[in-house]
Design a protein around this motif. Structure first.
Motif, mmCIF file in Angstrom:
data_model
loop_
_atom_site.group_PDB
_atom_site.id
_atom_site.type_symbol
_atom_site.label_atom_id
_atom_site.label_comp_id
_atom_site.label_asym_id
_atom_site.label_seq_id
_atom_site.Cartn_x
_atom_site.Cartn_y
_atom_site.Cartn_z
ATOM 1 N N GLU A 1 0.595 -1.214 0.321
ATOM 2 C CA GLU A 1 0.198 -0.006 -0.017
ATOM 3 C C GLU A 1 0.770 1.183 0.087
ATOM 4 N N THR A 2 1.852 0.992 0.982
ATOM 5 C CA THR A 2 3.193 2.765 0.511
ATOM 6 C C THR A 2 3.579 2.911 -0.785
ATOM 7 N N LEU A 3 3.935 1.609 -1.126
ATOM 8 C CA LEU A 3 4.389 2.181 -2.738
ATOM 9 C C LEU A 3 3.462 1.773 -3.412
ATOM 10 N N VAL B 1 9.131 -3.824 -2.586
ATOM 11 C CA VAL B 1 9.615 -4.607 -3.424
ATOM 12 C C VAL B 1 9.473 -6.691 -3.136
ATOM 13 N N LEU B 2 10.814 -6.187 -2.637
ATOM 14 C CA LEU B 2 11.281 -7.741 -2.683
ATOM 15 C C LEU B 2 10.751 -8.415 -1.214
ATOM 16 N N ARG B 3 10.370 -7.271 -0.267
ATOM 17 C CA ARG B 3 9.986 -8.299 0.541
ATOM 18 C C ARG B 3 10.632 -9.144 1.708
ATOM 19 N N PRO B 4 11.785 -8.792 2.424
ATOM 20 C CA PRO B 4 12.852 -9.527 2.838
ATOM 21 C C PRO B 4 12.439 -8.880 4.279
ATOM 22 N N ILE C 1 6.807 -0.424 7.640
ATOM 23 C CA ILE C 1 7.514 0.219 7.175
ATOM 24 C C ILE C 1 7.475 1.739 6.049
ATOM 25 N N GLY C 2 8.321 1.951 6.297
ATOM 26 C CA GLY C 2 7.795 3.685 5.497
ATOM 27 C C GLY C 2 9.143 3.675 4.035
ATOM 28 N N LEU C 3 8.992 4.812 3.780
ATOM 29 C CA LEU C 3 9.684 5.137 2.658
ATOM 30 C C LEU C 3 10.802 5.331 2.874
ATOM 31 N N PHE C 4 10.818 6.198 3.938
ATOM 32 C CA PHE C 4 12.310 6.785 4.443
ATOM 33 C C PHE C 4 13.354 6.072 5.759
ATOM 34 N N ALA C 5 12.217 5.273 6.338
ATOM 35 C CA ALA C 5 13.143 4.192 7.430
ATOM 36 C C ALA C 5 11.607 3.165 7.800
ATOM 37 N N THR C 6 12.711 2.280 8.532
ATOM 38 C CA THR C 6 11.583 1.062 9.185
ATOM 39 C C THR C 6 11.750 0.842 10.735
#
Length: 271
Positions: free
Chosen positions: A63-65, A126-129, A148-153
Motif C-alpha cells: 500500500e505504501t509503495l 518490492v522484494l519483501r525480505p 515499513i516506510g519509504l524513509f525508515a523502518t
C-alpha cells in the motif's frame, strides 16, 4: 499648447487601443490557461487514483509503495500541465525543462542520503525480505517490524523499546528473518559424564522431545555425539517446532530434559 494637448490625446487613444487589442488577444490565452489548469488538476488526480487502484490489484503490492507511485504520477502530470500553460504565453518551455532538470539534480545531490533511504525503502517493499509483524536481526538491529516506510523502518525490540532504522542501513546488510518460515529446527546440547551410557541418554533426549506436543515429530527428532570432552560427552538433540513457539518450547524442553536426566541417574558433567 493646443498641439501638445492633441498629441497627448492621440497618444492616450493609441495606448488604449493597444491595451484593448492586447486584452482581447490575451484574454483567450488566459481563459485557455485557466481551463487547462483546471482540467490538468482534475486529470492528474484521476490518473493518480487509477494508478493507485491498479497497483493494489497486483498481488502482494504494498500500500505504501502504491501511494508513493500514485503521487509521483500526479506531480509529474501537474508539472507537464504547468509547462504547457507557460507555452501558451510564448514562454520557451525548453529553457524551463532545462532549469527543472538542473534544479532536480541540485536537490538530488543535496538530499543524497534521503534519496538512498527512499530507494532502499522501495526495494524493501518490492522484494519483501521482511514484513510487518516479523522478527528480524541484522548486524546491529534486532526486533519485531512495526511499520515499513519509504524513509525508515520502525521496530520494537524484545525488551519493548522503540527503534527507528534508516532503510539504507537495512538494505546494505544481511538480514535474518526468524518469522518467515513456519517451522524452525532447534538444538539442545547436553554434557553428560563419561561413566554414563550414551545410548540411554540419547534415548531419554529423544523421548522427552517427542513427548512435547509442540515438537513436530513428523519432521524428525534426532540425537548425535557432538564432542568428546575431557570432562564428559557432549550430546546434541535436534528437533523441529513452529517458529512462533520456538522460544518457549526450547526453554520448557531444557527444564524437562534436566529433570528427566536427574531422575534416571545420568550425571551432567561440568562444561
Amino acid at each position: 499648447m493646443e498641439q501638445q494637448a492633441s498629441e497627448v490625446i492621440l497618444a492616450s487613444q493609441a495606448a488604449l487601443t493597444q491595451a484593448s487589442r492586447l486584452a482581447v488577444d490575451y484574454s483567450f490565452s488566459i481563459l485557455g490557461a485557466l481551463l487547462l489548469l483546471g482540467l490538468g488538476w482534475w486529470l492528474s488526480a484521476l490518473v493518480s487514483r487509477w494508478t493507485h487502484a491498479g497497483l493494489l490489484r497486483l498481488r502482494g503490492f504494498d500500500e505504501t509503495l502504491a501511494r508513493f507511485f500514485a503521487n509521483v504520477v500526479r506531480y509529474a502530470a501537474l508539472i507537464l500541465v504547468f509547462v504547457t500553460v507557460l507555452g501558451q504565453f510564448g514562454v520557451q518551455t525548453a529553457s524551463i525543462i532545462a532549469a527543472l532538470g538542473a534544479a532536480g539534480l541540485a536537490i538530488g545531490l543535496a538530499l543524497q542520503g534521503t534519496l538512498q533511504n527512499i530507494a532502499a525503502g522501495i526495494m524493501l517493499l518490492v522484494l519483501r525480505p521482511f514484513r510487518v509483524g516479523e522478527y528480524i536481526e541484522t548486524g546491529a538491529i534486532t526486533g519485531t517490524v512495526v511499520e515499513i516506510g519509504l524513509f525508515a523502518t520502525e521496530l520494537r525490540t524484545p525488551d519493548g523499546l522503540y527503534r527507528l532504522a534508516p532503510n539504507s542501513i537495512l538494505w546494505n546488510v544481511p538480514i535474518t528473518n526468524f518469522s518467515r518460515h513456519q517451522t524452525r529446527r532447534a538444538e539442545l546440547k547436553v554434557n553428560i559424564d563419561n561413566s554414563d551410557k550414551i545410548d540411554e541418554a540419547e534415548a531419554i533426549l529423544r523421548a522427552q522431545a517427542e513427548a512435547d506436543p509442540r515438537v513436530l515429530t513428523e519432521l524428525g527428532v534426532s540425537t548425535h555425539v557432538e564432542q568428546l570432552a575431557g570432562s564428559g560427552v557432549v550430546l546434541t538433540l535436534w528437533y523441529w517446532t513452529r517458529s512462533s513457539e520456538f522460544g518457549r518450547t526450547s526453554q520448557d524442553l531444557m527444564k524437562a530434559v534436566k529433570t528427566t536426566l536427574d531422575r534416571n541417574g545420568i550425571t551432567r558433567a561440568p562444561a
